[in-house]
Design a protein around this motif. Structure first.
Motif, short mmCIF file in Angstrom:
data_model
loop_
_atom_site.label_atom_id
_atom_site.label_comp_id
_atom_site.label_asym_id
_atom_site.label_seq_id
_atom_site.Cartn_x
_atom_site.Cartn_y
_atom_site.Cartn_z
N UNK A 36 0.84 -1.20 0.00
CA UNK A 36 0.00 0.00 0.00
C UNK A 36 0.87 1.24 0.00
N UNK A 37 0.31 2.35 -0.51
CA UNK A 37 1.05 3.61 -0.49
C UNK A 37 0.93 4.24 0.90
N UNK A 38 1.71 5.30 1.13
CA UNK A 38 1.69 5.96 2.43
C UNK A 38 0.30 6.45 2.81
N UNK A 39 -0.39 7.06 1.86
CA UNK A 39 -1.73 7.57 2.15
C UNK A 39 -2.71 6.45 2.44
N UNK A 40 -2.58 5.35 1.70
CA UNK A 40 -3.48 4.21 1.93
C UNK A 40 -3.24 3.59 3.30
N UNK A 41 -1.94 3.52 3.68
CA UNK A 41 -1.63 2.98 5.00
C UNK A 41 -2.20 3.87 6.09
N UNK A 42 -2.12 5.19 5.88
CA UNK A 42 -2.70 6.11 6.86
C UNK A 42 -4.19 5.86 7.00
N UNK A 43 -4.86 5.58 5.89
CA UNK A 43 -6.29 5.30 5.94
C UNK A 43 -6.58 3.99 6.68
N UNK A 44 -5.73 2.99 6.49
CA UNK A 44 -5.91 1.73 7.22
C UNK A 44 -5.80 2.01 8.72
N UNK A 45 -4.79 2.81 9.09
CA UNK A 45 -4.59 3.15 10.51
C UNK A 45 -5.81 3.87 11.08
N UNK A 46 -6.39 4.76 10.31
CA UNK A 46 -7.57 5.50 10.78
C UNK A 46 -8.78 4.57 10.84
N UNK A 47 -8.93 3.73 9.82
CA UNK A 47 -10.06 2.79 9.82
C UNK A 47 -9.99 1.86 11.02
N UNK A 48 -8.77 1.41 11.34
CA UNK A 48 -8.61 0.52 12.49
C UNK A 48 -9.03 1.23 13.78
N UNK A 49 -8.64 2.52 13.90
CA UNK A 49 -8.94 3.25 15.13
C UNK A 49 -10.43 3.54 15.27
N UNK A 50 -11.14 3.79 14.14
CA UNK A 50 -12.57 4.12 14.27
C UNK A 50 -13.45 2.88 14.25
N UNK A 51 -12.88 1.72 13.89
CA UNK A 51 -13.70 0.51 13.77
C UNK A 51 -14.45 0.17 15.06
N UNK A 52 -13.83 0.22 16.23
CA UNK A 52 -14.60 -0.12 17.44
C UNK A 52 -15.48 1.02 17.94
N UNK A 53 -15.68 2.06 17.13
CA UNK A 53 -16.53 3.21 17.46
C UNK A 53 -16.14 3.86 18.79
#
Lengths: 553, 288
Positions: A433-450
């Motif tokens: 993944x690119x840097x921006x995509x990895x940043x999005x994965x990191x954000x998605x992981x953090x918001x996943x448990x609401x």
């Protein structure tokens, strides 16, 4: 006057596993003695390759396919390595990004400067030593006599970069190439180092090529700017004209995406939907979500990393935690996330003290899912053995005890889509993944448990400005849609001002200033905040004042 | 196609890609696979009973009936080599597996926690490594008794320090990685961070160590048998066969030593060559 350096239609390619890959597609520029040229562009644009090609320092895999490099009237495109060695250091020298790794850790500062001097000049040891001391004085190092005998590990990052500058100018080269010379440094250190560099080059009539991703820095210190994109110089011109009337769409995009003193999140907009889908209305009059009371953290050696810090954050609020390295902001963010234990004070979350639970047991607390964190380096924060899907599913599996199945997949897809991550990337591993995509994965992981509170530890520091702009807008939208409170840890005041309602400025673990961002920004009360604000390099497309004041001084 | 099926085909394709780009690994993998098959199906592959003696045909050179000749008791050497493959591989795999599991877990925790645990385990490992390892194995077998499980334990113990050190060092450099903190923020305890995050990440690097050690463990077990401290006659074992055959080498009966020795050498060679390829196969970062 003839050109000091002239590059004509330079093409460089690298041989890789997938055959030859062109890194530069024919670039050209010229530099006269005493001029400063800024080469700006995002990662992968070829700016470092350009400088390495000019210095003829490309590694084995890279080669100059065609074009000419003329330095001091001499064609050095095919010059032999023996000839180049006498040129490097003496006539052209280079300053690298990470000063600590560019210095030899087992030799003292004096030995290293003397090495450079004696390699190029017939000079006695005592004369070289005397000159080394002079050089350290010239780069404004305090107590130069003592610093001469210091090893690089004993110096701060800014100090190491000064030593690098001293070494680079030891033989009074005609050309100095600085490749991201201040990227790892704090803003105030950056200003000091860049002022020094600009002063020295102006005073000695040296030409400088400044390679940077920071448009503000290039605008402040360079007379000419060249913008690079994917191995091409898309636009070139005097700084003032380039910023006031950028012609190429890429330059326009880059300028738009760079945060300035006045820009808002909407200004940075390029494609990402800015408006939140739905804004949750909160009943007014609720207590604070997070309340820190006299928080203290002491590390071994009686170092007070966090010293008596108090502030509070309302539900759905956003607070910026600003400070330079060593200010304790990262320690504080880990204390709030309960990854480490505090040594005093109290952290109240939704009216309930969470500091009593030891950090070792906090993973069992029901509060664990309410406080999530997004880390600084998107690459480093993803497990290399997990796919993007597993990364995002991880907190759901652990914190909500979800089993593999349709429910889990739905939640992962929901988090990914809210973070703007395309579904077809979910099966990829982080290195794909690119840097921006990895940043999005990191954000998605953090918001996943609401969660209720999201701690963001410099989430965009490792990203290019155009990606940073998109990520900042995404975070702002998430906050409004979810009524999610955000604690934004950053060294970049411009970014914090756009994203946060309130601001806390930290220095040496203590709060030096706190208040609404706009007020702090307009009218800083403490001297430290003012120096932080002054140190941020700006470019202002609408300014009429000359931009080159410092370089002349 | 389901996600799991996609995952499987891409893994298979990745393995094929690695093998195609690296013929040495391909040969080593084939050789190892063959060895494992031989070990599993040994009872069906032996043309003769490996321990039945036939004095009438003692010391017969290789011919059509006995491909590798017969030994001093007239036992078929080929059958004995095939039968021994099972025993030798079993000893090596269990010993290395044991030291890998114990070493990775102990080393992993030392590297992650540091502090007193790390210091004590570190000194213990230093003491263990100060012994000449083969002599240590001999002492252990002599003290515990000359049985197969003790050979396995002895081989595991002398391999253990390397795994502890290796896992400790590899985990130590990763313990401050962002994804370790991220895992804790996602609700993992320290225990599960080590077992489910750190150790799997260390595995590719340890795979090289495992495959090198397998060869070494086989040599070690054979060595113990050679000096009479391992598996006892008449059980077929490569080390004993070499030891017994050595007596006849001066009289020109080379096949008693040569064939078991060759089997031993090829096995060790295959395992050693396997290492690098195994790391590439196990590391998802190599999938590009």
């Amino acid at each position: 006057m003839t050109d000091l350096l002239r590059v004509e239609d330079l093409r460089v390619s690298f041989s890789t596993r997938h055959g030859m890959v062109a890194a530069l597609h024919g670039i050209g520029f010229a530099l006269k003695a005493g001029e400063t040229l800024g080469i700006v562009g995002e990662s992968g644009s070829g700016k470092s390759v350009t400088s390495l090609a000019v210095m003829r320092l490309l590694d084995r895999a890279g080669r100059i396919a065609s074009g000419r490099i003329v330095f001091q009237g001499r064609d050095i495109t095919r010059a032999k390595h023996g000839d180049l060695r006498s040129l490097r250091g003496a006539a052209m020298s280079m300053i690298f990004q990470n000063p600590r790794s560019a210095l030899n850790p087992i030799r003292t500062v004096e030995q290293q400067i003397v090495d450079v001097l004696r390699a190029h000049k017939p000079i006695t040891l005592s004369a070289a030593r005397a000159q080394a001391l002079e050089l350290l004085r010239a780069v404004l190092i305090r107590n130069p006599e003592q610093r001469l005998h210091a090893y690089p590990a004993e110096l701060s990052g800014g100090m190491c970069q000064r030593v690098m500058i001293a070494m680079a100018m030891a033989c009074e080269p005609a050309l100095l190439i600085a490749d991201e010379p201040t990227t790892g440094l704090d803003v105030t250190t950056q200003k000091a180092v860049m002022d020094l560099l600009a002063g020295i080059t102006a005073q000695r009539g040296m030409a400088m090529i400044l390679i940077t991703h920071d448009l503000g820095l290039a605008a402040r210190y360079c007379g000419e700017i060249a913008v690079m994109e994917r191995g091409l110089m898309v636009e070139q011109g005097p700084t003032a004209t380039l910023f006031q009337a950028p012609k190429h769409p890429y330059t326009q995009r880059l300028i738009a995406a760079s945060p300035t003193r006045r820009s808002t999140l909407a200004d940075l907009a390029q494609g990402e939907p800015v408006a939140p889908a739905s804004v949750i209305q909160r009943p007014p009059g609720t207590g604070p979500l997070l309340d820190l009371r006299h928080v203290l953290k002491v590390f071994t050696g009686d170092v007070r990393a966090v010293d008596d810090v108090s502030f509070s954050l309302p539900p759905g609020g956003s607070l910026g935690l600003v400070g330079e390295s060593g200010s304790g902001k990262s320690t504080l963010s880990r204390l709030i996330c309960r990854l480490i234990d505090l040594d005093g004070g109290d952290i109240i979350f939704q009216g309930e003290s969470i500091s009593a639970i030891p950090a070792n047991d906090f993973h069992r607390s029901p509060r664990r899912r309410d406080v999530q964190i997004v880390f600084q380096d998107p690459h480093d924060s993803l497990n290399p053995r997990f796919t993007a899907f597993d990364c995002i599913a991880h907190p759901l599996r652990r914190l909500e005890k979800m089993r593999d199945g349709a429910a889990l997949t739905t939640r992962v897809h929901e988090a990914a889509s809210r973070a703007g991550l395309p579904m077809d990337l979910l099966e990829r591993y982080p290195h794909q993944l690119s840097g921006g995509q990895k940043a999005r994965v990191g954000i998605a992981r953090a918001i996943a448990p609401r969660p209720r509170l999201l701690v963001l530890d410099e989430p965009t520091a490792a990203l290019d400005v155009s990606i940073q702009a998109v990520i900042l807008q995404l975070l702002d939208r998430l906050r409004k849609e979810d009524d999610l409170a955000m604690l934004f840890v950053s060294h970049d005041l411009n970014v914090v001002r756009m994203l946060c309602d309130d601001l806390v400025v930290l220095q040496h673990g203590k709060v030096v200033e706190a208040g609404p961002s706009a007020a702090v920004f307009e009218n800083p009360q403490s001297g430290y905040t003012r120096s932080l604000l002054d140190a941020i390099p700006h470019f202002d497309p609408h300014a009429t004042a000359p931009l080159l004041q410092v370089a002349e001084g | 196609m389901s996600a799991a099926a996609i995952q499987r085909t891409s893994t298979a394709r990745h393995v094929l890609f690695i093998l195609r780009g690296n013929p040495v690994t391909a040969i080593a993998s084939l050789g190892t696979a063959l060895l494992v098959l031989i070990a599993i199906f040994a009872p069906f592959l032996t043309p003769y009973d490996p321990i039945a003696s036939d004095v009438a045909h003692a010391l017969a050179p290789p011919d059509a009936a006995h491909w590798a000749g017969t030994d001093q008791l007239g036992r078929d050497i080929f059958s004995r080599i095939v039968a021994a493959a099972r025993l030798d591989l079993f000893i090596a795999v269990t010993a290395v597996g044991l030291s890998f599991v114990v070493g990775a877990v102990v080393g992993g925790f030392c590297g992650y926690r540091g502090g007193r645990l790390d210091r004590w385990v570190g000194r213990f490992v230093d003491v263990l490594m100060a012994f000449p390892l083969f002599v240590l194995a001999m002492a252990l077998v002599a003290a515990l008794g000359n049985r197969m499980e003790n050979i396995i334990i002895a081989t595991a113990v002398i391999n253990l320090p390397f795994y502890i050190r290796f896992a400790r060092a590899e985990v130590n450099v990763r313990r401050n990685a962002g994804w370790v903190e991220a895992a804790r923020a996602c609700g993992d305890s320290h225990l599960s961070v080590v077992l489910r995050f750190l150790l799997p990440n260390v595995l590719p690097a340890m795979a090289v160590q495992i495959s090198l050690n397998l060869g070494w463990a086989i040599l070690n077990a054979a060595g113990l048998s050679f000096i009479g401290l391992g598996v006892q006659a008449p059980t077929p074992e490569w080390g004993i066969m070499v030891a017994e055959g050595a007596r006849f080498i001066t009289t020109g009966k080379w096949w008693l030593v040569a064939f078991p020795g060759l089997a031993l050498m090829l096995t060790v060679l295959f395992f050693n060559l396997l290492g690098d390829g195994l790391r590439d196969i196990l590391d998802p970062r190599m999938r590009t």
